[in-house]
Design a protein around this motif. Sequence first.
Motif, mmCIF file in Angstrom:
data_model
loop_
_atom_site.group_PDB
_atom_site.id
_atom_site.type_symbol
_atom_site.label_atom_id
_atom_site.label_comp_id
_atom_site.label_asym_id
_atom_site.label_seq_id
_atom_site.Cartn_x
_atom_site.Cartn_y
_atom_site.Cartn_z
ATOM 1 N N ARG A 1 36.564 10.061 -29.774
ATOM 2 C CA ARG A 1 34.936 10.243 -30.684
ATOM 3 C C ARG A 1 35.486 11.054 -32.144
ATOM 4 N NH1 ARG A 1 31.497 7.052 -29.499
ATOM 5 N NH2 ARG A 1 29.820 8.474 -29.126
ATOM 6 N N THR A 2 36.847 12.335 -31.389
ATOM 7 C CA THR A 2 37.004 12.670 -33.131
ATOM 8 C C THR A 2 37.763 11.915 -34.043
ATOM 9 O OG1 THR A 2 37.869 14.758 -31.892
ATOM 10 C CG2 THR A 2 38.373 14.784 -33.634
ATOM 11 N N ARG B 1 28.662 16.043 -25.312
ATOM 12 C CA ARG B 1 26.907 16.188 -24.363
ATOM 13 C C ARG B 1 27.434 14.493 -23.603
ATOM 14 N NH1 ARG B 1 24.037 12.146 -25.987
ATOM 15 N NH2 ARG B 1 25.088 12.528 -27.707
ATOM 16 N N ARG C 1 19.782 14.911 -30.254
ATOM 17 C CA ARG C 1 19.801 16.182 -29.987
ATOM 18 C C ARG C 1 20.201 16.540 -28.309
ATOM 19 N NH1 ARG C 1 16.688 19.336 -28.096
ATOM 20 N NH2 ARG C 1 14.121 18.611 -28.027
ATOM 21 N N GLY D 1 34.234 11.092 -36.193
ATOM 22 C CA GLY D 1 33.567 11.681 -36.656
ATOM 23 C C GLY D 1 32.848 12.770 -35.499
ATOM 24 N N LYS D 2 32.551 12.766 -34.928
ATOM 25 C CA LYS D 2 31.850 13.691 -33.663
ATOM 26 C C LYS D 2 32.794 15.032 -33.489
ATOM 27 C CE LYS D 2 28.937 10.444 -32.365
ATOM 28 N NZ LYS D 2 28.258 10.224 -32.559
ATOM 29 N N THR D 3 31.146 15.683 -33.632
ATOM 30 C CA THR D 3 31.929 16.617 -33.590
ATOM 31 C C THR D 3 31.813 16.901 -32.025
ATOM 32 O OG1 THR D 3 29.568 17.758 -33.282
ATOM 33 C CG2 THR D 3 30.423 17.859 -34.714
ATOM 34 N N LYS D 4 32.739 18.735 -31.760
ATOM 35 C CA LYS D 4 33.099 19.119 -30.189
ATOM 36 C C LYS D 4 32.320 18.623 -29.466
ATOM 37 C CE LYS D 4 35.582 22.221 -27.900
ATOM 38 N NZ LYS D 4 36.593 23.556 -27.618
ATOM 39 N N LYS D 5 31.077 19.875 -30.719
ATOM 40 C CA LYS D 5 29.736 19.696 -29.803
ATOM 41 C C LYS D 5 29.258 18.447 -28.824
ATOM 42 C CE LYS D 5 26.994 22.869 -30.640
ATOM 43 N NZ LYS D 5 25.815 23.616 -31.589
ATOM 44 N N GLU D 6 29.281 17.178 -29.316
ATOM 45 C CA GLU D 6 28.406 16.208 -29.160
ATOM 46 C C GLU D 6 29.537 15.652 -28.451
ATOM 47 O OE1 GLU D 6 26.300 14.641 -33.716
ATOM 48 O OE2 GLU D 6 28.692 14.810 -33.083
ATOM 49 N N ILE D 7 30.792 15.758 -28.458
ATOM 50 C CA ILE D 7 32.020 15.099 -27.353
ATOM 51 C C ILE D 7 31.430 15.557 -26.128
ATOM 52 C CG2 ILE D 7 33.897 15.081 -26.981
ATOM 53 C CD1 ILE D 7 34.726 14.741 -29.983
ATOM 54 N N ARG E 1 19.623 9.810 -35.077
ATOM 55 C CA ARG E 1 20.105 10.423 -34.533
ATOM 56 C C ARG E 1 19.560 10.696 -32.810
ATOM 57 N NH1 ARG E 1 18.787 15.706 -34.795
ATOM 58 N NH2 ARG E 1 21.276 16.815 -33.275
#
Length: 355
Positions: A319-320, A331, A285, A323-329, A283
Amino acid sequence: MNSILQAEPIGKVVVGVDTHKYVHTAVVVDVVGGAQGTISVSTDRGGYGQLDAWAAQFGQVLGFGAEGTGSYGAGLASWLRRHGRKVVEVNRPDRRVRRQRGKSDPIDAENAARAVLAGTATATPKSAEGTVEMIRHTKIARDTAVKSRTQAMVTLKALIVTVPDELREQLQGLPKMTLIDRCAGLRPGPVTSVLASAKRSLRSLARRWPDLDEEIKDHDRLLSELTTQQAPELVDAFGIGADNAAEVLVVVGDNPERIRSQAAFAKLAGVCPVPASSGKTDRHRLNRGGHRQLNSALYRVVIVRMRFHQPAIDYVARRTSEGKTKKEIIRCLKRYLAREIYQMVKARTEPASSA
Protein backbone atom coordinates in the motif's frame (compact mmCIF):
# COMPACT_ATOMS: atom_id res chain seq x y z
CA MET A 1 -35.93 2.57 9.09
CA ASN A 2 -38.83 0.32 10.04
CA SER A 3 -40.32 0.56 13.51
CA ILE A 4 -41.16 -2.56 15.53
CA LEU A 5 -44.60 -1.01 15.99
CA GLN A 6 -45.40 -0.36 12.33
CA ALA A 7 -49.07 -0.87 11.45
CA GLU A 8 -50.02 -2.02 14.96
CA PRO A 9 -53.65 -1.42 16.02
CA ILE A 10 -54.66 0.84 18.90
CA GLY A 11 -54.67 -0.93 22.25
CA LYS A 12 -50.95 -1.63 22.16
CA VAL A 13 -48.46 0.65 23.84
CA VAL A 14 -44.77 1.31 24.31
CA VAL A 15 -43.16 2.54 27.53
CA GLY A 16 -40.36 5.10 27.68
CA VAL A 17 -38.21 5.24 30.82
CA ASP A 18 -35.88 8.01 32.01
CA THR A 19 -33.49 6.29 34.43
CA HIS A 20 -31.81 7.78 37.49
CA LYS A 21 -29.92 6.48 40.50
CA TYR A 22 -32.85 6.32 42.94
CA VAL A 23 -36.01 6.94 40.86
CA HIS A 24 -37.09 5.95 37.33
CA THR A 25 -39.76 7.96 35.52
CA ALA A 26 -41.87 6.24 32.85
CA VAL A 27 -44.40 7.41 30.27
CA VAL A 28 -46.81 5.17 28.33
CA VAL A 29 -47.42 6.15 24.69
CA ASP A 30 -49.91 4.39 22.39
CA VAL A 31 -49.11 3.42 18.82
CA VAL A 32 -50.57 6.64 17.39
CA GLY A 33 -48.30 8.76 19.62
CA GLY A 34 -50.66 9.74 22.41
CA ALA A 35 -49.20 9.91 25.92
CA GLN A 36 -51.41 7.87 28.25
CA GLY A 37 -49.83 8.26 31.68
CA THR A 38 -46.75 8.92 33.80
CA ILE A 39 -45.32 7.18 36.85
CA SER A 40 -42.19 7.34 39.01
CA VAL A 41 -40.92 4.20 40.74
CA SER A 42 -38.02 3.28 43.00
CA THR A 43 -34.94 1.59 41.52
CA ASP A 44 -35.45 -1.82 43.12
CA ARG A 45 -37.27 -5.03 42.28
CA GLY A 46 -40.44 -3.78 43.90
CA GLY A 47 -40.36 -0.64 41.77
CA TYR A 48 -39.70 -2.64 38.60
CA GLY A 49 -42.69 -4.87 39.30
CA GLN A 50 -44.86 -1.84 40.00
CA LEU A 51 -43.81 -0.27 36.68
CA ASP A 52 -44.54 -3.45 34.73
CA ALA A 53 -47.98 -3.92 36.30
CA TRP A 54 -48.86 -0.25 35.80
CA ALA A 55 -47.88 -0.32 32.10
CA ALA A 56 -49.97 -3.46 31.47
CA GLN A 57 -53.14 -1.55 32.45
CA PHE A 58 -52.93 0.50 29.24
CA GLY A 59 -52.91 -2.48 26.87
CA GLN A 60 -50.42 -4.89 25.38
CA VAL A 61 -46.91 -3.61 26.07
CA LEU A 62 -44.84 -4.03 22.90
CA GLY A 63 -41.58 -2.79 24.36
CA PHE A 64 -39.72 -0.61 26.83
CA GLY A 65 -37.41 2.12 25.58
CA ALA A 66 -34.92 3.01 28.31
CA GLU A 67 -32.03 5.43 28.60
CA GLY A 68 -28.80 4.41 30.32
CA THR A 69 -29.23 0.63 30.12
CA GLY A 70 -25.51 0.29 30.83
CA SER A 71 -25.59 2.40 33.99
CA TYR A 72 -28.62 3.54 36.02
CA GLY A 73 -30.99 1.49 33.87
CA ALA A 74 -29.01 -1.77 33.98
CA GLY A 75 -31.07 -3.26 36.81
CA LEU A 76 -34.38 -2.37 35.17
CA ALA A 77 -33.31 -3.72 31.76
CA SER A 78 -32.16 -7.00 33.33
CA TRP A 79 -35.40 -7.41 35.32
CA LEU A 80 -37.60 -6.71 32.31
CA ARG A 81 -35.62 -9.07 30.10
CA ARG A 82 -35.93 -11.90 32.63
CA HIS A 83 -39.70 -11.33 32.73
CA GLY A 84 -40.06 -11.63 28.97
CA ARG A 85 -40.26 -7.94 28.07
CA LYS A 86 -38.59 -6.43 25.01
CA VAL A 87 -36.09 -3.73 25.96
CA VAL A 88 -34.67 -1.18 23.50
CA GLU A 89 -31.68 1.02 24.31
CA VAL A 90 -32.39 4.71 23.67
CA ASN A 91 -29.77 7.43 23.33
CA ARG A 92 -30.07 10.72 25.16
CA PRO A 93 -32.20 13.27 23.22
CA ASP A 94 -30.53 15.62 20.77
CA ARG A 95 -29.77 19.06 22.23
CA ARG A 96 -31.93 20.75 19.62
CA VAL A 97 -34.93 18.67 20.74
CA ARG A 98 -34.30 19.64 24.34
CA ARG A 99 -34.12 23.32 23.44
CA GLN A 100 -37.47 23.05 21.67
CA ARG A 101 -39.35 20.94 24.22
CA GLY A 102 -37.52 21.69 27.46
CA LYS A 103 -36.04 19.26 29.97
CA SER A 104 -37.77 17.15 32.60
CA ASP A 105 -37.93 13.48 33.52
CA PRO A 106 -41.41 12.90 31.98
CA ILE A 107 -40.36 14.70 28.78
CA ASP A 108 -37.22 12.56 28.49
CA ALA A 109 -39.23 9.39 29.13
CA GLU A 110 -41.77 10.39 26.46
CA ASN A 111 -38.94 11.11 24.01
CA ALA A 112 -37.59 7.61 24.68
CA ALA A 113 -40.98 6.05 23.92
CA ARG A 114 -41.35 8.09 20.72
CA ALA A 115 -37.86 7.04 19.59
CA VAL A 116 -38.99 3.42 19.77
CA LEU A 117 -42.25 4.26 17.99
CA ALA A 118 -40.38 6.04 15.18
CA GLY A 119 -37.86 3.23 14.79
CA THR A 120 -34.90 5.50 15.45
CA ALA A 121 -34.04 3.45 18.55
CA THR A 122 -33.53 -0.24 17.75
CA ALA A 123 -30.41 -1.27 19.71
CA THR A 124 -30.59 -4.26 22.03
CA PRO A 125 -28.86 -3.58 25.37
CA LYS A 126 -26.16 -5.89 26.67
CA SER A 127 -27.51 -8.63 28.92
CA ALA A 128 -24.71 -8.25 31.53
CA GLU A 129 -25.46 -11.63 33.09
CA GLY A 130 -22.58 -13.89 32.04
CA THR A 131 -18.83 -14.29 31.83
CA VAL A 132 -18.35 -11.03 29.91
CA GLU A 133 -19.87 -9.07 32.80
CA MET A 134 -17.35 -10.76 35.09
CA ILE A 135 -14.62 -9.66 32.68
CA ARG A 136 -15.94 -6.09 32.77
CA HIS A 137 -15.87 -5.99 36.57
CA THR A 138 -12.32 -7.35 36.67
CA LYS A 139 -11.10 -4.98 33.97
CA ILE A 140 -12.50 -1.94 35.77
CA ALA A 141 -10.64 -2.95 38.95
CA ARG A 142 -7.45 -3.62 36.98
CA ASP A 143 -7.52 -0.35 35.04
CA THR A 144 -8.02 1.73 38.18
CA ALA A 145 -5.20 -0.15 39.91
CA VAL A 146 -2.88 0.55 36.95
CA LYS A 147 -3.72 4.26 37.15
CA SER A 148 -3.09 4.29 40.90
CA ARG A 149 0.25 2.48 40.48
CA THR A 150 1.38 4.98 37.87
CA GLN A 151 0.25 7.87 40.03
CA ALA A 152 2.16 6.47 43.03
CA MET A 153 5.40 6.32 41.05
CA VAL A 154 4.94 9.78 39.52
CA THR A 155 4.18 11.26 42.95
CA LEU A 156 7.17 9.48 44.51
CA LYS A 157 9.59 10.91 41.94
CA ALA A 158 8.02 14.36 42.16
CA LEU A 159 8.33 14.38 45.93
CA ILE A 160 12.01 13.42 45.76
CA VAL A 161 12.71 16.67 43.89
CA THR A 162 11.64 18.76 46.89
CA VAL A 163 12.91 16.74 49.86
CA PRO A 164 15.97 17.89 51.85
CA ASP A 165 19.26 17.75 49.97
CA GLU A 166 20.87 14.92 51.95
CA LEU A 167 17.90 12.64 51.18
CA ARG A 168 17.46 13.74 47.57
CA GLU A 169 21.13 13.08 46.75
CA GLN A 170 20.75 9.47 47.97
CA LEU A 171 17.67 8.75 45.84
CA GLN A 172 17.99 10.68 42.59
CA GLY A 173 18.95 8.66 39.52
CA LEU A 174 18.18 5.23 40.99
CA PRO A 175 16.43 2.58 38.81
CA LYS A 176 12.73 2.18 39.51
CA MET A 177 12.79 -1.01 41.58
CA THR A 178 15.92 0.04 43.46
CA LEU A 179 14.24 3.35 44.27
CA ILE A 180 11.14 1.57 45.58
CA ASP A 181 13.20 -0.77 47.76
CA ARG A 182 15.33 2.08 49.10
CA CYS A 183 12.32 4.27 49.93
CA ALA A 184 10.33 1.37 51.41
CA GLY A 185 13.22 0.74 53.82
CA LEU A 186 13.50 4.30 55.11
CA ARG A 187 13.28 4.76 58.90
CA PRO A 188 11.71 8.15 59.60
CA GLY A 189 11.47 7.81 63.40
CA PRO A 190 9.41 10.40 65.24
CA VAL A 191 8.10 13.04 62.87
CA THR A 192 9.76 16.05 64.43
CA SER A 193 11.58 17.44 61.40
CA VAL A 194 11.12 18.04 57.67
CA LEU A 195 13.54 15.21 56.95
CA ALA A 196 11.52 12.75 59.02
CA SER A 197 8.20 13.74 57.40
CA ALA A 198 9.77 13.40 53.93
CA LYS A 199 11.06 9.90 54.76
CA ARG A 200 7.65 8.90 56.11
CA SER A 201 5.83 10.09 52.98
CA LEU A 202 8.35 8.47 50.62
CA ARG A 203 8.10 5.19 52.52
CA SER A 204 4.29 5.27 52.31
CA LEU A 205 4.32 5.83 48.54
CA ALA A 206 7.00 3.19 47.97
CA ARG A 207 5.11 0.54 49.95
CA ARG A 208 1.92 1.32 48.05
CA TRP A 209 3.49 0.48 44.67
CA PRO A 210 4.22 -3.25 45.29
CA ASP A 211 0.73 -3.77 46.73
CA LEU A 212 -0.84 -2.29 43.61
CA ASP A 213 1.53 -4.25 41.37
CA GLU A 214 0.51 -7.52 43.02
CA GLU A 215 -3.16 -6.58 42.72
CA ILE A 216 -2.72 -5.91 38.98
CA LYS A 217 -1.02 -9.29 38.49
CA ASP A 218 -3.93 -10.97 40.28
CA HIS A 219 -6.43 -9.19 38.00
CA ASP A 220 -4.34 -10.17 34.95
CA ARG A 221 -4.44 -13.84 35.94
CA LEU A 222 -8.22 -13.77 36.33
CA LEU A 223 -8.67 -11.85 33.06
CA SER A 224 -6.55 -14.40 31.24
CA GLU A 225 -8.66 -17.26 32.63
CA LEU A 226 -12.00 -15.60 31.83
CA THR A 227 -11.11 -14.44 28.32
CA THR A 228 -9.61 -17.82 27.42
CA GLN A 229 -12.76 -19.50 28.70
CA GLN A 230 -15.02 -17.13 26.76
CA ALA A 231 -13.13 -16.74 23.46
CA PRO A 232 -9.90 -18.79 23.23
CA GLU A 233 -9.48 -18.19 19.48
CA LEU A 234 -9.65 -14.43 20.04
CA VAL A 235 -6.99 -14.52 22.76
CA ASP A 236 -4.70 -16.66 20.61
CA ALA A 237 -4.99 -14.43 17.52
CA PHE A 238 -1.74 -12.68 16.59
CA GLY A 239 -1.17 -9.50 18.62
CA ILE A 240 -4.46 -9.56 20.56
CA GLY A 241 -3.87 -11.31 23.88
CA ALA A 242 -6.02 -11.31 27.00
CA ASP A 243 -6.18 -7.55 27.64
CA ASN A 244 -7.28 -6.55 24.12
CA ALA A 245 -9.62 -9.55 23.96
CA ALA A 246 -11.20 -8.39 27.22
CA GLU A 247 -11.79 -4.93 25.72
CA VAL A 248 -13.48 -6.48 22.67
CA LEU A 249 -15.65 -8.79 24.74
CA VAL A 250 -16.76 -6.03 27.11
CA VAL A 251 -17.99 -3.93 24.18
CA VAL A 252 -19.69 -6.88 22.47
CA GLY A 253 -21.37 -8.11 25.67
CA ASP A 254 -22.78 -11.46 26.73
CA ASN A 255 -25.27 -11.36 23.85
CA PRO A 256 -23.13 -10.63 20.75
CA GLU A 257 -26.02 -11.52 18.44
CA ARG A 258 -27.30 -7.98 19.07
CA ILE A 259 -24.57 -6.80 16.63
CA ARG A 260 -26.22 -7.73 13.35
CA SER A 261 -23.30 -7.60 10.89
CA GLN A 262 -19.57 -7.06 10.60
CA ALA A 263 -20.30 -3.59 9.17
CA ALA A 264 -22.26 -2.76 12.34
CA PHE A 265 -19.33 -3.96 14.45
CA ALA A 266 -16.93 -1.82 12.42
CA LYS A 267 -19.16 1.20 13.00
CA LEU A 268 -19.35 0.40 16.72
CA ALA A 269 -15.54 0.32 16.81
CA GLY A 270 -15.25 3.57 14.83
CA VAL A 271 -13.18 1.95 12.05
CA CYS A 272 -15.62 2.14 9.14
CA PRO A 273 -14.56 4.70 6.51
CA VAL A 274 -16.65 7.85 6.34
CA PRO A 275 -17.38 9.30 2.85
CA ALA A 276 -15.74 12.69 2.36
CA SER A 277 -16.29 13.20 -1.37
CA SER A 278 -17.20 16.41 -3.12
CA GLY A 279 -17.40 17.21 -6.82
CA LYS A 280 -14.67 15.34 -8.67
CA THR A 281 -12.96 14.33 -5.42
CA ASP A 282 -13.78 10.78 -4.32
CA ARG A 283 -12.27 9.87 -0.96
CA HIS A 284 -12.99 8.60 2.56
CA ARG A 285 -11.76 9.95 5.87
CA LEU A 286 -11.01 8.52 9.29
CA ASN A 287 -14.03 7.80 11.49
CA ARG A 288 -13.73 9.65 14.81
CA GLY A 289 -16.88 8.13 16.30
CA GLY A 290 -17.56 4.75 17.86
CA HIS A 291 -16.32 3.20 21.07
CA ARG A 292 -12.96 4.81 21.72
CA GLN A 293 -11.56 2.10 24.04
CA LEU A 294 -12.33 -0.60 21.47
CA ASN A 295 -10.85 1.59 18.73
CA SER A 296 -7.71 1.99 20.84
CA ALA A 297 -7.46 -1.78 21.34
CA LEU A 298 -7.65 -2.35 17.57
CA TYR A 299 -4.97 0.30 17.05
CA ARG A 300 -2.60 -1.46 19.48
CA VAL A 301 -3.09 -4.79 17.70
CA VAL A 302 -2.49 -3.20 14.29
CA ILE A 303 0.74 -1.55 15.46
CA VAL A 304 2.03 -4.90 16.75
CA ARG A 305 1.13 -6.64 13.49
CA MET A 306 2.76 -3.92 11.39
CA ARG A 307 6.04 -4.69 13.16
CA PHE A 308 5.97 -8.46 13.63
CA HIS A 309 3.23 -10.06 11.48
CA GLN A 310 4.53 -10.88 7.99
CA PRO A 311 1.16 -10.58 6.15
CA ALA A 312 0.65 -7.12 7.68
CA ILE A 313 4.24 -6.12 6.84
CA ASP A 314 3.72 -7.16 3.22
CA TYR A 315 0.41 -5.28 3.09
CA VAL A 316 2.04 -2.09 4.40
CA ALA A 317 4.80 -2.34 1.79
CA ARG A 318 2.32 -2.84 -1.04
CA ARG A 319 0.00 0.00 0.00
CA THR A 320 2.94 2.33 0.57
CA SER A 321 4.12 1.68 -3.01
CA GLU A 322 0.60 2.64 -4.15
CA GLY A 323 0.94 6.05 -2.50
CA LYS A 324 -1.07 5.48 0.67
CA THR A 325 -0.01 7.32 3.82
CA LYS A 326 0.72 5.51 7.08
CA LYS A 327 -2.48 6.86 8.62
CA GLU A 328 -4.56 5.54 5.70
CA ILE A 329 -2.87 2.14 5.91
CA ILE A 330 -3.58 1.89 9.63
CA ARG A 331 -7.22 2.77 8.97
CA CYS A 332 -7.48 -0.02 6.40
CA LEU A 333 -5.78 -2.55 8.70
CA LYS A 334 -8.11 -1.65 11.56
CA ARG A 335 -11.08 -2.25 9.27
CA TYR A 336 -9.73 -5.67 8.24
CA LEU A 337 -9.04 -6.51 11.88
CA ALA A 338 -12.60 -5.58 12.85
CA ARG A 339 -13.89 -8.00 10.20
CA GLU A 340 -11.58 -10.75 11.50
CA ILE A 341 -12.66 -10.23 15.12
CA TYR A 342 -16.34 -10.18 14.18
CA GLN A 343 -15.97 -13.55 12.45
CA MET A 344 -14.43 -14.99 15.63
CA VAL A 345 -17.22 -13.60 17.78
CA LYS A 346 -19.87 -14.80 15.33
CA ALA A 347 -18.39 -18.30 15.25
CA ARG A 348 -18.59 -18.41 19.04
CA THR A 349 -22.34 -17.70 19.00
CA GLU A 350 -23.37 -19.91 16.08
CA PRO A 351 -23.65 -23.22 18.00
CA ALA A 352 -25.87 -21.63 20.66
CA SER A 353 -28.12 -19.99 18.06
CA SER A 354 -28.48 -23.17 15.98
CA ALA A 355 -29.41 -25.14 19.08
